[in-house]
Design a protein around this motif. Structure first.
Motif, short mmCIF file in Angstrom:
data_model
loop_
_atom_site.label_atom_id
_atom_site.label_comp_id
_atom_site.label_asym_id
_atom_site.label_seq_id
_atom_site.Cartn_x
_atom_site.Cartn_y
_atom_site.Cartn_z
N UNK A 170 3.99 52.75 39.43
CA UNK A 170 3.77 53.93 40.27
C UNK A 170 3.36 55.10 39.39
N UNK A 171 2.58 56.02 39.96
CA UNK A 171 2.21 57.21 39.20
C UNK A 171 2.24 58.43 40.11
N UNK A 172 2.43 59.59 39.49
CA UNK A 172 2.36 60.87 40.20
C UNK A 172 1.85 61.92 39.24
N UNK A 191 2.67 61.12 35.28
CA UNK A 191 3.94 60.42 35.08
C UNK A 191 3.88 59.05 35.74
N UNK A 192 4.58 58.09 35.13
CA UNK A 192 4.64 56.73 35.68
C UNK A 192 6.10 56.28 35.75
N UNK A 282 -6.25 57.70 38.67
CA UNK A 282 -6.09 56.26 38.52
C UNK A 282 -5.52 55.99 37.13
N UNK A 283 -4.33 55.41 37.10
CA UNK A 283 -3.66 55.11 35.83
C UNK A 283 -3.66 53.60 35.64
N UNK A 284 -4.19 53.15 34.51
CA UNK A 284 -4.31 51.72 34.23
C UNK A 284 -3.71 51.40 32.87
N UNK A 285 -2.92 50.35 32.82
CA UNK A 285 -2.34 49.86 31.56
C UNK A 285 -2.93 48.49 31.28
N UNK A 286 -3.54 48.35 30.10
CA UNK A 286 -4.28 47.13 29.75
C UNK A 286 -3.77 46.55 28.44
N UNK A 287 -4.13 45.30 28.24
CA UNK A 287 -3.81 44.63 26.99
C UNK A 287 -4.79 45.08 25.91
N UNK A 288 -4.24 45.47 24.79
CA UNK A 288 -5.11 45.92 23.70
C UNK A 288 -5.86 44.75 23.09
N UNK A 289 -5.24 43.57 23.09
CA UNK A 289 -5.88 42.40 22.49
C UNK A 289 -7.02 41.85 23.34
N UNK A 290 -6.77 41.70 24.65
CA UNK A 290 -7.75 41.04 25.51
C UNK A 290 -8.50 42.00 26.43
N UNK A 296 -1.71 48.81 37.40
CA UNK A 296 -2.53 49.94 37.82
C UNK A 296 -1.83 50.68 38.96
N UNK A 297 -2.00 52.00 38.96
CA UNK A 297 -1.43 52.82 40.03
C UNK A 297 -2.37 53.98 40.31
N UNK A 298 -2.35 54.46 41.55
CA UNK A 298 -3.20 55.58 41.95
C UNK A 298 -2.38 56.58 42.75
N UNK A 299 -2.74 57.84 42.63
CA UNK A 299 -2.12 58.89 43.43
C UNK A 299 -3.14 60.00 43.64
N UNK A 300 -2.94 60.82 44.66
CA UNK A 300 -3.86 61.90 45.00
C UNK A 300 -3.15 63.23 44.86
#
Length: 516
Positions: A170-172, A191-192, A282-290, A296-300
């Motif tokens: 979640x994000x805000x 914030x997440x 839009x908040x996205x957390x990804x793998x640094x290796x791949x 992913x989370x979105x807020x307005x």
């Protein structure tokens, strides 16, 4: 008349008591006993006194008030009768037309009462709409509400707050810093909370935050651009924030509390338009290796943008070019003649500045049609309000753009090889109205419209001396001009030498006229 007043004096307290009872029931906590709750509120409010006064005056017995109350069934289910069902069971035709109950229903929570009340004994009664049109008791509710709704209001934030689902991300967004140092120092804090799942315990993660403007009804959202190159996407000005999050504590990491992961300064961002904007983060957390997206989370967030957006700026630039063409035609037509060479110069400038190489054929035809209509407008002797045009330009254009407009107008006056006094006069006015520095304007004049092109050599326009100057001021100004042009007499360029000789002659005439 006396009978009417008696009926009014009886019915109003009865109705007030019914509303009081309904409001009490609306505020009853779920699961509590109705009778004990009524007794408890009756002791701590003014309802007990109201009931006592009704009994002492005989209204409760003489008008069946006690029977009405005893037959009211208070229920918490949603199946209780609605407002218009109650409307068909209440009759009150004796009230003056100046009263109105609509404000009572709007301002109070009387509709909640309707969901909880049944009146089986009030059958065969007329519409409540008749009562609504004849009663006005808005002040009653304003006095009653504080007694019975204090408990409900105190729990509103607890009931309406939504706890985030910790099984997902979640994000805000919160805006901070604006109150202390103004909009320029405002910061979006992202914030997440929730869960992040990784393929293994040693997985490195990265954070990416992007922003889209979803305010306007368009086929898709508008991007928010970055003013700082560090936060621009490759080969683009679109904003994107990147940061390393490191290794999570395990394959499944849960953040139970809101955690700040990014602080985005507002002055980094360029929004599409000025005013209230709905921004989707839009908040996205990804793998640094791949590079695989793990969560992913979105807020307005609703933000008030005080600065012009990039769409606004583009519209201002387009409008400025249109107004520049209008001023150029005004200069060309100032001497009541519109020469073809001047018209072609204006048309060519228009074609080059609207980037017709990227425009469609329809856009090109539209431009040519507009230019031809402008030519016909001025050839028919029409004129524009150049002062208002300049005023609009000053409001939307940068000083560099205003210098460019003045250059265009000077070249229009130059096109036919000579410049009329009317053209010189309007050029001087445009320079003043466009708020261009007078010395900068005269330097442009000397370069684009040398004195040998002037049909009439006017000292005020060419030299900048005016009749309202004192003799000492005029002398000082002319001496300065003399020093400048006297140094150019020996210039290697013959044209500059000839221009210097003519300027020195004009200075001598001006000295005689303004200094004596």
């Amino acid at each position: 008349m006396g009978n009417l007043l008696v009926r009014i004096s009886i019915a109003v307290p009865m109705f007030a008591a019914v509303v009081c009872l309904g409001l009490i029931v609306c505020s009853k906590p779920a699961g509590s006993n109705s009778s004990s709750w009524l007794l408890q509120l009756g002791r701590c409010s003014k309802l007990q006194g109201l009931m006592g006064r009704l009994r002492r005056r005989g209204w409760t017995s003489s008008r069946g008030f006690a029977a009405l109350v005893s037959k009211c069934k208070f229920a918490c289910s949603a199946s209780c009768c609605m407002l218009w069902a109650l409307a068909k069971r209440v009759k009150c035709r004796t009230f003056p037309a100046c009263f109105n109950l609509r404000r009572l229903i709007v301002r109070s929570k009387f509709s909640a009462l309707i969901h909880r009340l049944k009146f089986p004994a009030l059958s065969n009664r007329s519409d409540l709409s008749d009562l609504i049109d004849r009663l006005r008791v808005s002040g009653l509710i304003d006095r009653i509400k504080p007694l019975f709704f204090r408990r409900i209001n105190s729990n509103t934030s607890i009931e309406t707050s939504v706890q985030p689902d910790l099984t997902i991300l979640n994000c805000r967004v919160r805006l901070t810093g604006k109150e202390m140092h103004g909009p320029a120092s405002a910061v979006f804090e992202v914030e997440i909370c929730g869960s992040i799942y990784t393929p293994d315990d040693e997985h490195e993660t990265t954070l990416e935050v992007t922003i889209a403007d979803v305010t306007d009804a368009m086929p898709g959202p508008s991007s928010v651009q970055a003013k700082v190159k560090q936060w621009q996407m490759p080969d683009s000005t679109i904003f994107r924030y990147d940061a390393d999050l490191g290794k999570p504590s395990g394959r499944a990491t849960t953040l139970s509390n809101w955690t700040t992961v990014a602080r985005l300064r507002v002055d980094w961002l360029l929004f599409p338009r000025k005013g209230k904007r709905d921004l989707k983060f839009r908040t996205s957390i990804s793998s640094r290796q791949t590079g695989q997206e793990l969560a992913r989370a979105e807020c307005t967030y609703a933000y008030e943008n005080a600065d012009p957006g990039y769409v606004d700026l583009e519209e201002d630039r387009s409008r400025t070019k249109t107004l520049a063409v209008a001023l150029a035609f005004a200069v060309s037509a100032s001497d009541n003649k519109l020469f073809n060479c001047e018209v072609e110069l204006i048309k060519n400038w228009s074609r080059n500045n609207v980037h017709l190489s990227q425009a469609s054929g329809r856009a090109r035809r539209k431009l040519e049609k507009a230019l031809n209509k402008s030519v016909a407008f001025f050839r028919h002797g029409n004129r524009l309000n150049t002062y208002q045009i300049c005023k609009e330009i000053v409001g939307i254009a940068r000083i560099a753009d205003r210098h460019g407009i003045l250059d265009l107008c000077l070249h229009v006056a130059q096109a036919k090889g000579s410049v009329a006094p009317e053209e010189l006069a309007i050029l001087a006015e445009l320079a003043a109205w466009l708020e261009v520095d007078i010395d900068a304007f005269r330097n442009k004049m000397e370069r684009i419209l040398p004195i040998n092109m002037h049909q009439i050599k006017d000292a005020e326009t060419v030299l900048g001396v005016t009749s309202d100057m004192s003799k000492d001021t005029a002398r000082h100004h002319l001496n300065k001009e003399y020093s400048k042009w006297n140094a150019r007499v020996t210039n290697s360029d013959p044209q500059i030498q000839a221009q210097a000789d003519q300027m020195l002659s004009l200075i001598a005439e001006a000295r005689h006229q303004y200094v004596g």
